[in-house]
Write a protein that holds these residues in place. Sequence first.
Motif, short mmCIF file in Angstrom:
data_model
loop_
_atom_site.label_atom_id
_atom_site.label_comp_id
_atom_site.label_asym_id
_atom_site.label_seq_id
_atom_site.Cartn_x
_atom_site.Cartn_y
_atom_site.Cartn_z
N SER A 43 51.66 -18.28 -40.96
CA SER A 43 51.15 -19.53 -40.42
C SER A 43 52.30 -20.52 -40.27
O SER A 43 52.98 -20.82 -41.26
CB SER A 43 50.10 -20.13 -41.36
OG SER A 43 49.06 -19.23 -41.62
N ASN A 93 52.58 -19.22 -34.33
CA ASN A 93 52.53 -18.37 -35.51
C ASN A 93 53.23 -17.03 -35.24
O ASN A 93 53.44 -16.64 -34.09
CB ASN A 93 51.08 -18.13 -35.92
CG ASN A 93 50.36 -19.42 -36.26
OD1 ASN A 93 50.91 -20.29 -36.93
ND2 ASN A 93 49.12 -19.56 -35.80
N THR A 103 49.27 -24.87 -38.04
CA THR A 103 48.52 -23.95 -38.89
C THR A 103 48.98 -24.10 -40.34
O THR A 103 50.17 -24.10 -40.62
CB THR A 103 48.70 -22.50 -38.43
OG1 THR A 103 48.38 -22.40 -37.04
CG2 THR A 103 47.77 -21.58 -39.21
N SER A 107 45.72 -19.39 -43.85
CA SER A 107 45.00 -18.39 -43.06
C SER A 107 44.52 -17.30 -44.00
O SER A 107 44.99 -17.20 -45.14
CB SER A 107 45.90 -17.79 -41.97
OG SER A 107 46.41 -18.79 -41.11
N CYS A 149 42.41 -19.01 -39.06
CA CYS A 149 43.57 -19.90 -39.20
C CYS A 149 43.09 -21.34 -39.29
O CYS A 149 42.41 -21.84 -38.39
CB CYS A 149 44.50 -19.77 -38.00
SG CYS A 149 45.32 -18.17 -37.88
N ASN A 209 43.80 -25.03 -38.95
CA ASN A 209 44.75 -25.90 -38.26
C ASN A 209 44.43 -27.36 -38.51
O ASN A 209 43.27 -27.78 -38.42
CB ASN A 209 44.72 -25.65 -36.75
CG ASN A 209 45.48 -24.41 -36.35
OD1 ASN A 209 46.54 -24.13 -36.88
ND2 ASN A 209 44.93 -23.65 -35.43
#
Length: 755
Positions: A484, A491, A523, A526, A541, A543
């Motif tokens: 991330s 990514n 990000t 994850s 993910c 964000n």
Amino acid sequence: MRKKFFILILCFFAFVFANPEYEKIVQEMEATADSSHAIFLKEQLLQNFPASEKAFEIAQKDFYNKVYPVWKNDSLKVEIISRLITKYAKNDWQRTMFQYFTYSLNNLGMIDSLRSTLALFRQRFPADYIAYFQSAYYHHQNKLENSLEFAEKAFDLAWNYPKLEYYPPLQWKLEKRSAPIKAAVLLGEILIENKKYDKAEKILLRTVNENKLGVNDEATLAGCHFSLAKVYEQQNKQEKAVQHAIKTLIAGDSRNRYPVRADSLLRRLIAYKDLSENEYFDFIRKQADYHDVIFQDVTKEVGLAGIKASRIAWGDFNQDGFADLLLNGKRLFINEKGKNFRDISDLVFADTIKANGGLWADLDNDGDLDIVTKDPEAVWLNENLRFQKSENSLSDNQVSTEGVGIADVNKDGWLDIYLANYEVWEENISNPEQDQFFLGKGKGRFSESTKTANLIPIDEKNRAGRGVNMADFDKDNDIDIFVSNYRLQDNFLWLNDGKGNFRNVALEKGVAGNKVDGWWGHTIGSCWGDIDNDCDLDLFCANLAHPRYIDFSNKSMLYLNNGNFEFDFIDIREQAGIRFEETHSEPILADFNNDGNLDLFINCVYENRRSFLYLNNGDATFRDVTFLAGVRHFNGWGCAVADFDNDGDLDLLAAGGKIQLFRNETGSEKNWLQIKIIGKDHCDGIGTKLLLSKIDFWLYTEIFGSKGTTNQNEFVRHFGLGKIKPPFDLELTFPDGEKRHIPIDAINRKIVIEE
């Protein structure tokens, strides 16, 4: 359609040919961006075309460049913004300037200046709801006249006010959908104070019924429901007041303004029942007709009250069958039979640990769990339940490391380590650090192998790493690495060739993020998990996405793995019902209600930002049950799960500020099975894949070394089975490729399997 298109083309050419000087200035500015001539051109453009698109961009940049450095100093902000408002008198970016300007004037108690500025705001934007909303809000707060008049005007305009020509379209739509709700809540509050209850009820109900909020809005109806609860309380309609207070609590809001007040109101309304805390929540759940997973906050009960941490690692370091707790890599709490946690850090660490995160793993293959820490980086070997720092191992890399991942990528029997390194700041510029990779060499020793493993971006540009998630996403029996990255950067998905050499395939597999105008996403954490039970790993993910930058920054993404030999991904967050929230930080995929489907918990960072628990409906769609389930945590960062009391359901620890341990009360209502793998090389079983199946039923998972921003779930794998009963077939694929099938005839138990 053709006619409309033709008219648009004519308008475009009319503008170009009517403004040849404007086009010339813009082109010259772009060609000489950093020269003194560009400064002259900018002044010419602002003077001759103050309302143009380029002038709008210049005003925006000028505003943030000057205001950001003094963000918390209202006196300096007033001084700076007053000059900018004059400088950009004919520019629509003034709208934003006025909002920040009036906020600072109010904080400073400059009431006369505030009143005159609000009048200027309304004069400059006479058809815009926000000018009247701000006027109503500050007049009401300071007990000035005309607050009701302004609030009514704001509410009328909020349903249909003109779009500013150059305002970012997605940000504008975000505001537009929430505008009637904001205006209705303020107007309702003023009407209630004036005892105009019928009118307040009418306005609020209209807003609730006609709202346009959806999965891409972080705004909620909590304020409307709270105001309706107050209306009905005043009208002695207690049942309705109770209903709307509960709806406020369930909805929540991004600043936790209304749930706190609704909680007080609801307790007042039902005080005659003299309910205990558990009875109070039972009452709410009954009213909401909620019959699913329930958690209880047992932080104080188990001895963890008041403890602060940001990163969590569960692991049974003393092998007594109960998961112990490592916080921030430096505080170790022993689990006393699921009843209590006791800090034994001083007893087990030979030296003082200075760390900001740590993970469990058998790093020397001697059959017990060791620790790897970050900031500083070090390996702590477990010798008879005491941890000694390994001097011939990792050493402090002198940079900020955010994510640590552990797995055996070259299948030599020794665990390897990936470090996602972050950034340093110099003169307001972020300088990302290069990630690092270390191959395990045995006895807790490691060799830096970033370049030899080809873990260098092809453009040789560093990214600001936040998290690491290592797993075999393409089921070719080797470990791949998802990283991330922050700072609106793409990514990484490092594809393993089977020998520990890597190639970044994030873009071609669809998990780099969405690129807009050269930017990607922020990000943070994850995690992998099979959300649709098709026997491959999907990816969530988290964000961070500020609304003011929403046009070019990524929202959180739920990537569905299509398998089918391609193993590429598609984002289904919207279809799945996972709502946009500005500050998502760290996720967990786990089956909390034991129905056989992975649910999703997401922490959110920043003060008063709430967590979310989404239950999986069984069709890759989700429903928000956070409040009713009892797992609302604020200003969260790390999170991880374990069945700490060994009762057959997964418990949740949320960190960020003071930690909270939520004990799952699902109990024996649904079937379950837990599998503990003891590897022949390392005891943790990292990298082992598990497939539990029977006719038309499959559950697939993997033992992960870590997740997100250096957090770690218990290594024991948990399967919720719902009402499905044995027999089952358990297929194990060990890290070296060996497969084994084990018949499962008894469930609701933990099984220990040695490789």
